[in-house]
Scaffold this motif. Sequence first.
Motif, short mmCIF file in Angstrom:
data_model
loop_
_atom_site.label_atom_id
_atom_site.label_comp_id
_atom_site.label_asym_id
_atom_site.label_seq_id
_atom_site.Cartn_x
_atom_site.Cartn_y
_atom_site.Cartn_z
N ARG A 250 0.82 -1.21 0.00
CA ARG A 250 0.00 0.00 0.00
C ARG A 250 0.85 1.25 0.00
NH1 ARG A 250 -1.34 4.13 2.82
NH2 ARG A 250 -3.42 5.04 2.60
N ARG A 251 1.94 1.17 0.78
CA ARG A 251 2.81 2.34 0.88
C ARG A 251 3.28 2.76 -0.51
NH1 ARG A 251 7.11 3.16 5.55
NH2 ARG A 251 5.15 3.22 6.65
N TYR A 252 3.70 1.77 -1.28
CA TYR A 252 4.20 2.12 -2.61
C TYR A 252 3.09 2.47 -3.58
CZ TYR A 252 9.05 1.36 -1.64
OH TYR A 252 10.31 1.50 -1.14
N ASP A 255 0.91 5.81 -1.00
CA ASP A 255 1.71 6.91 -0.46
C ASP A 255 2.69 7.45 -1.49
OD1 ASP A 255 2.01 5.64 2.96
OD2 ASP A 255 0.47 6.82 1.94
N SER B 74 -0.47 12.62 5.47
CA SER B 74 -0.04 11.66 4.45
C SER B 74 -1.25 10.96 3.86
CB SER B 74 0.92 10.62 5.04
OG SER B 74 1.82 11.23 5.90
N TYR B 77 -3.10 13.24 1.59
CA TYR B 77 -2.38 13.37 0.32
C TYR B 77 -2.76 12.23 -0.61
CZ TYR B 77 1.60 14.30 -2.77
OH TYR B 77 2.40 14.58 -3.83
N ALA B 78 -2.74 11.01 -0.05
CA ALA B 78 -3.08 9.85 -0.86
C ALA B 78 -4.49 9.99 -1.43
CB ALA B 78 -2.97 8.59 -0.01
N GLN B 81 -4.55 12.67 -4.14
CA GLN B 81 -3.86 12.18 -5.33
C GLN B 81 -4.77 11.28 -6.16
OE1 GLN B 81 -0.39 10.35 -3.61
NE2 GLN B 81 0.88 11.37 -5.11
N PRO B 390 7.46 11.84 -0.84
CA PRO B 390 6.97 10.92 0.19
C PRO B 390 8.00 9.87 0.58
CG PRO B 390 5.32 11.20 -1.51
CD PRO B 390 6.56 11.86 -2.00
#
Lengths: 292, 439, 381
Positions: A250-252, A255, B74, B77-78, B81, B390
Amino acid sequence: MSWSREKTAWAFVAPCLFVLLSVAAWPLLRTIFLSFTDAQLEHMSGAKFIYWENFKALFSDKDWKQSVYNTLLFAACSVPCETLLGLFVALALHKPFKGRGLLRAAVLVPWAIPTIVSARMWGWMLHDVYGILNELLVRVGILSAPLPWTASPELSFWTIVMVDVWKTTPFMALLLLAGLQSLPQDCFEAALVDGVSKKRIFFRITLPLLRPTLIVTLIFRTLEALRIFDLVYILSNGGPKTMTMSVYARRYLVDYANVGYGSAAAVCLSLIVALITILYINVGRHRILEER
Amino acid sequence: MKHLCRFLFCALAFAFGQAPLLAEAGVILKMTCRAKGQEAELCEAAIKEWARKKKEETGTDVKVEIIKLPQSSSESYAFTQQLLGSQAEDVDIYQVDTTWSVFLAPHVVPLNAHFSPEEMAAHFPVAIQSNTIQGNLVAIPWYADIDVLFYRLDVLEKRRAKPPTTWEELAKTAQMIQDYERRFDGNTRFCGYVFRGKSYEGLMCHVVEWIESFGGNVFSPGSLPQEDRVIEAFTFLSELIPKVSPPGVLNYTEEEVRGVFQLGEAAFAHNWPYMWALAQMSGSPVEGKVGITVLPRGKADRESVSVLGGWGLCVSKYSKHQDLAVDLVRWLTRHEEQKRRAVKASYLPTIVTLYGDPEVLAKNPFFLPISKALSTAIVRPAAFFGRLYPQVSAAVTSIAQSVLSKELTPAEGAKQLIQAVETFKQRAQSSPEDPSAAS
Amino acid sequence: MSTIALKNVTKSFRDHQIISGIDLELSGNACTVLVGPSGCGKSTLLRLICGLEEPTTGEVHIDGRCVNTLPPVERGIAMVFQSYALYPHMTVFDNMAFALKISGCSKTDIAQRVHKAAKTLNVEHLLDRKPKELSGGQRQRVAIGRAIVRHPKIFLFDEPLSNLDAALRVKMRHELARLKAELKTTMIYVTHDQSEAMTLADTIVVMRDGRIEQAGTPLSLYHHPENLFVAGFIGSPTMNFLKAIVEKIQSQYLVLRFDSGETLSIPITRAELSARKPSLSLGETITVGIRPEDIKEEVSSTEDGAIFSGKVSLVENLGNETHVWVTLPGGATLNLRQAKKDVPHALGQEVALLVRAARCHIFDPQGKAIQRTQKEAACSP
């Protein structure tokens, strides 16, 4: 089945299959496709094929390796705990007693609360300054000072395991209880007449008869444990010590908006889960066939 | 009875069926808005006013729906986006962080055309600059955020301590107070200094502040990093837990810091100013006992460094009601509204003159010293790193956490930090797709 | 060989009394059969003796010792369940050996016992199979074998044949009879089938609604039932019952008048009449019982008895014998049994039936039998 009956059967199943395919198969195929590209979230149309680059980068990333290790360790720790505790609870609920119906419903509550909600709740309870858990333990004298359950790199992993066990034991208990109640009751009476002690009855009769249910329950739960996301995401402090494969993906994906790389991580995650499932089923099948 | 139920059911179904038709009679604007503290209420109140005025003046019925953003920037932001990246028409106005400007540039309506030069000059120059990409004003500043040091007036007085001016002083004072409170007053929960230690953007602000205030020079593009200064900064960090700060600080965001401080369990808190109004509200355990000062410096001869945060409003390029949206944005960011938010909830305005307004200062006496810090605040290198930002933030916060939890020595941490940032700088510069260019 | 005694035993489940005050003594190496309709409490009684349930009040004694609190294994009991209760995950050998393994017998001892029992029951070729690979009768035999190997003092059987089909049931009945002769251990057997009771039992205990109606040898129950229920339960086809009114009470006879007008003089002594308290009075309604095989077709009576005329309403030809139902004017029916050689009847045919006084059973208005010694056993046709 005659041909017209088959056609009818397909006609009934078709809508469901269609929904399944569009909701599950399409995203799955698209993810696999994206994992071979360098797609970015704000620029999806400009994605180019980079073949195995994502996977190569993935395998050389030490954070990914740590995530895989964390996930496997998490599954290896929490699933046996949940199963044992669940079995214990199921055995306790198996015999009829006053208020059993109420207790069965109450036992389900942790499972029924959405994970996000209960994780937040635990986050507050585990807070090192104003959390009630520390307060109670310090008052009673078990702890001399409050512990940073979710913040400390050493403790946070085990805290997450503990909360997961709290949440999932009811599910396991219910599955195992269903299994227990479907066992033929008369051979337990025969065992009593034969003079078999309660402990022996459990290990020599109940457990072997419960094995098919146990295997199914274990497979179910291991699959879930390998995919763990919400608990880790909410409770942990974001560091690599507690990151699991889903959190990494998920982070990649989100985020960093790196859809190609994130998809590659997601594909690897699915492959690992599939591999373990196949292993499990094969072992399980041999065991079940042995019975036959 | 059966017939009555049937009738009711049909009536309800009909009514619900009509709802979309009814809705089309007016315009619906959708706006994202943060819900931390009192933000959502402030926003809703202002919007109601605007809608009423609009109805009076032009007779158009406008409804504004607020979409509450997650607490973590954060996360927000996601979310933003995803919506803008997929060119969604659903949302018209977005509340955006100053570090998002590079990403926003291709997706928003440039606001230069809608604000006069005088209006733009009324804001802090750095606020306008950080929201301008290639000459286009991507978002109009709404409020500024700058990290400040909160402290407990009564606790410091009790110990005859003064508000610290350097980080070293802070560590000493905080440790002394924590010792006293825990050992002699029996309050085992009391903490010296709490800050946002979870691995997210909030910690990134702290790290930039700490490093740059010691003179580390790591984060400005084109600067030469001073490794020994970074080691000094990291040494300060590594000695914080557990004598000065609780180990749990590694999982704190803004609200957790506020929770600890507002409950009266901390001597110093390092957080955004929004905490002031809430901590001073009637019913708060620390009401009347809160002091604010600028952040400590690295050394007596250096300057106090604060990172400029802050949020603005932008209008989506894909909105179907751009004119109405711009009008609302103008309304929400104007002088009177920024003043109202300052007085009511201590949100830092971006309009310079408000820092001399007596009403504002009466409610927020700490605005005066802060205003100087605002004009000298530094900006995070988000624009420079663009899409990579990020990841930079994640890497930096991860190293900082390792130093805080003593997993890395200050020397190791410093080396890793400089290496990581330099590598990212190179990637950002040599990236074939220039991240700051509009695509 | 064990003695089992039940002293004033009752059993209730949640205010529902299943067994009410039973006193029973069973001794010697006998096979006692508990028989009765569904819900009479016979299985519960068996489970009380076994130790799977505890009596609500009263005591269970085995060999003179009160065993209320003893678990089944310490009572020296083995039980064969209605559903066989084999362990599904173990082979036949393991099923039979399990109890012995638990009690610590040596491997050779176990093997020897299991093989012996298997041979007795003809299941030696099945020792490696699992229960789901066996047929109903085979499972039954394995269940019995499991009980046998333990050499218990008491064997309990809980309706073991009720899950088998008719032909298999008869076959297994013979096997059980053979086993009984071979093992010479105390057996208690529960069934609802009275023919099983009649053939297997040394003592039959007839139960109804949690009480014992009568206990005795099969033939004593057959020929001298103590009440209407036992009379109607034992014997297939069931005894015929006709209502009659006491017309005259004479010193050696009791004269009864039936609804359809016939009279019947029953030889009975004063002593036997006065044995019933309060004594019979004129006009009271009593029930007369006559077994189907004791009714003959006869136009005139050469013996003491009554002739009933009626029309044939149902004929059941079983091949070896025929059952004929005759409806009397007044509505009552008499069922008689015809031998193969007799001339078959047609429906609606008028027949005359002789009911011999000497073969009759009489029951007072409460259903209790008025016993007479001048009753003739039905050994002569």
